[in-house]
Scaffold this motif. Structure first.
Motif, short mmCIF file in Angstrom:
data_model
loop_
_atom_site.label_atom_id
_atom_site.label_comp_id
_atom_site.label_asym_id
_atom_site.label_seq_id
_atom_site.Cartn_x
_atom_site.Cartn_y
_atom_site.Cartn_z
N UNK A 14 69.01 8.39 15.48
CA UNK A 14 70.24 8.51 14.70
C UNK A 14 71.32 7.62 15.30
N UNK A 15 72.13 7.04 14.43
CA UNK A 15 73.30 6.29 14.90
C UNK A 15 74.55 7.18 14.95
N UNK A 16 74.38 8.47 14.66
CA UNK A 16 75.49 9.42 14.71
C UNK A 16 75.39 10.17 16.03
N UNK A 17 76.38 10.02 16.90
CA UNK A 17 76.28 10.54 18.26
C UNK A 17 76.08 12.05 18.32
N UNK A 18 76.71 12.80 17.43
CA UNK A 18 76.54 14.25 17.44
C UNK A 18 75.09 14.63 17.20
N UNK A 19 74.44 13.96 16.26
CA UNK A 19 73.02 14.25 15.96
C UNK A 19 72.14 13.89 17.15
N UNK A 20 72.42 12.76 17.78
CA UNK A 20 71.63 12.34 18.94
C UNK A 20 71.75 13.36 20.07
N UNK A 21 72.97 13.79 20.36
CA UNK A 21 73.19 14.76 21.44
C UNK A 21 72.50 16.09 21.15
N UNK A 22 72.47 16.50 19.89
CA UNK A 22 71.92 17.82 19.54
C UNK A 22 70.44 17.94 19.86
N UNK A 23 69.73 16.82 19.93
CA UNK A 23 68.29 16.87 20.21
C UNK A 23 67.95 16.35 21.60
N UNK A 62 66.01 -13.84 23.47
CA UNK A 62 65.01 -14.51 22.65
C UNK A 62 64.02 -13.58 21.98
N UNK A 63 64.26 -12.27 22.00
CA UNK A 63 63.35 -11.31 21.37
C UNK A 63 63.98 -10.83 20.06
N UNK A 64 63.44 -11.32 18.95
CA UNK A 64 63.98 -11.00 17.63
C UNK A 64 63.21 -9.89 16.93
N UNK A 65 61.96 -9.69 17.32
CA UNK A 65 61.10 -8.71 16.64
C UNK A 65 61.41 -7.31 17.20
N UNK A 66 62.31 -6.61 16.54
CA UNK A 66 62.84 -5.34 17.03
C UNK A 66 62.61 -4.26 15.98
N UNK A 67 62.14 -3.11 16.42
CA UNK A 67 62.00 -1.95 15.53
C UNK A 67 62.99 -0.88 15.95
N UNK A 68 63.50 -0.15 14.96
CA UNK A 68 64.35 1.02 15.20
C UNK A 68 63.73 2.22 14.50
N UNK A 69 63.50 3.31 15.27
CA UNK A 69 63.04 4.58 14.71
C UNK A 69 64.23 5.43 14.30
N UNK A 70 64.13 6.05 13.12
CA UNK A 70 65.11 7.04 12.67
C UNK A 70 64.36 8.28 12.20
#
Length: 535
Positions: A128-137, A157-165
């Protein structure tokens, strides 16, 4: 075919409340012992593979360090892992090399290591990009930390990036979810994974939700309908932004789909090391089968026919049941063949005749015609094999003075035959213990032979996870038309329900089908439901 390598690193800075993986917070004192064991297994990989009964391949085109949080390891420990891989496998330039990171663990030393070791893909467990949600877990990072880490990766130089939500975190609303989706789109990362919160006994939050409690912010978790809505919002918004869905949980810009994870869904070989690491490798028989054409008898005729006169008191003098050559001669589930099938085969037939398998133990009681008792015995055998799943009855059509009982060999009956096009064992899945203590103490690897029947079911189950779906003509070429046709009623039913779409020889999940995918998958896992087939 080149392998994918997976290295499990089960160590974390903190254990998130939603996590149901085999990872936890451990003392650093155990790190070195763990790396010793993993490196020893890497060095012995050819020997281990031979013991398992699979085919070893040194060529590797993807490496994935997952966790846990691999970046909590010391630099020297990470270097040792990569050096050991390079000493025992051939990893060419251009191979996809992924490391999972928790935001906030990307130190300058780690970035330098990534550049020196050729790491070209990083996966961030943002959730989550919402800090309250991140802290809660129990997440330790903030939105600012994530964005800073992404910028520093790009500068390196590392462009291949994944983000989990994760859709379904405590305190999550439609508005807060849209904030996270907007942020991940604006970040420009080329790959996004969207997971719906899993509720099970393997996580603290899951257990609390099942118990109806309030710990871990369980009473602030959205309901199932809202979670489904959040998932659909993500699908639509990511697609509009050019990050297209290619798998139930995965979205990518063109050219950035995860090559390593595609191995799992397309049943390509992979080899796992460390705690709770899963592997799938072909057998020699399976590889040989892939390189030879499918025999005509497996393409066309799987019928058996019992013939009698109108009164049922006459049968051909030599009572026989036609079947593919050698069907069920040797290796069947549990190492046994279906009872009462003999080893009589097509060698006795004249050229052009269909192969036969005799029914054994058909001697009539004293004073009775052998043929009449043989008919009864033959019908009894067929009925038992239909019940056991070795055959599937398709029609009974009386005509004139003869009665024909036509039965098709089911996928289980076809594919478990030792002379099946794919052999008796197409591949082998195996996994290490899911406990750190058991892994370090040397508990045995769990080995699961994959019959062609199970391989066919896996091909449906895993292939349907992909948006491109399953090509039925390709399955037919590998497993035979009747084995694939046995699933036609289920496919038609799901098309009617709006869970599947069919376009010629291709089937794929609909948007609704992806939300109800477990219901669809269960149909294609009838004989391997108890096996763990995905890492």
């Amino acid at each position: 075919m080149p392998l994918g390598l997976y290295i499990s690193v089960p160590f974390c800075r903190t254990k998130c409340s939603y996590c149901n993986f085999a990872s936890d917070v451990f003392s650093r004192a155990i790190f070195q012992r763990y790396i010793d064991r993993v490196c020893s297994d890497l060095a012995r990989s050819a020997e281990i593979t031979e013991q398992i009964g699979a085919v070893f391949e040194r060529a590797v085109d993807s490496v994935y360090l997952g966790g846990g949080t691999p970046t909590v390891l010391h630099i020297a420990e990470l270097v040792r892992l990569f050096v050991t891989i390079s000493q025992n496998f051939v990893v060419p330039p251009g191979a996809e090399i992924t490391v999972e990171c928790a935001p906030g663990t990307l130190t300058p030393a780690i970035l330098d290591l990534f550049q020196r070791q050729g790491i070209n893909r990083v996966s961030f467990g943002v959730q989550s990009f919402v800090d309250q949600e991140s802290r809660s877990v129990g997440r330790l990072h903030t939105r600012v930390t994530v964005l800073d880490d992404i910028a520093r990766l790009r500068a390196a130089g590392i462009e291949n990036i994944n983000v989990d939500l994760i859709a379904g975190l405590p305190h999550q609303t439609v508005d807060s979810w849209n904030t996270s989706i907007s942020q991940v789109i604006d970040s420009g990362v080329p790959h996004v994974s969207i997971y719906m919160l899993e509720v099970d006994e393997d996580s603290r939050l899951g257990r609390e939700l099942i118990a109806g409690g309030t710990r871990y912010h369980a009473h602030f978790v959205p309901d199932e309908d809202l979670i489904a809505d959040l998932y659909e919002i993500a699908c639509a918004r990511l697609d509009s932004a050019g990050v297209h869905q290619y798998e139930i949980s995965n979205f990518a810009r063109k050219g950035y789909a995860s090559r390593h994870n595609l191995k799992y869904w397309t049943r390509q070989p992979y080899l796992g090391f460390g705690v709770d690491a899963h592997s799938m490798l072909p057998t020699k028989v399976g590889i040989e089968a892939q390189n030879r054409p499918l025999p005509l008898s497996f393409r066309e005729d799987f019928s058996v026919c019992v013939r009698t006169d109108f009164l049922g008191n006459h049968v051909e003098s030599d009572h026989r049941i036609p079947a593919p050559k050698g069907l069920c001669e040797n290796s069947c589930p549990g190492g046994t063949k279906p009872p009462e099938f003999s080893r009589e085969a097509a060698t006795e037939c004249s050229p052009g005749r269909k192969p036969w398998v005799k029914v054994e133990n058909e001697q009539a009681p004293k004073g009775r015609k052998n043929s009449s008792h043989a008919l009864s015995k033959g019908r009894s055998v067929i009925a038992r094999h239909v019940s056991a799943g070795w055959m599937s009855k398709s029609e009974v059509s009386p005509g004139g003075t003869t009665e024909f009982s036509r039965t098709l060999f089911s996928p289980r009956g076809i594919c478990f035959a030792n002379s099946s096009p794919m052999g008796s064992t197409e591949a082998i899945r195996f996994s290490t213990p899911d406990s750190l203590d058991k892994f370090l103490s040397g508990d045995r690897i769990q080995r699961i032979p994959i019959s062609p029947a199970a391989a066919l079911e896996e091909s449906f189950f895993l292939g349907l996870r992909l948006n491109r779906g399953v090509d039925l003509s390709q399955l037919t070429a590998s497993f035979g038309s009747h084995a694939v046709a046995a699933f036609s009623p289920a496919i038609s039913d799901f098309v009617r329900q709006g869970l599947l779409e069919r376009d010629g020889e291709t089937i794929h999940l609909t948007s609704r089908g992806r939300l109800l995918s477990n219901e669809v998958f269960a149909t294609f896992l009838s004989s391997v439901a108890s096996q763990n087939i995905a890492p």
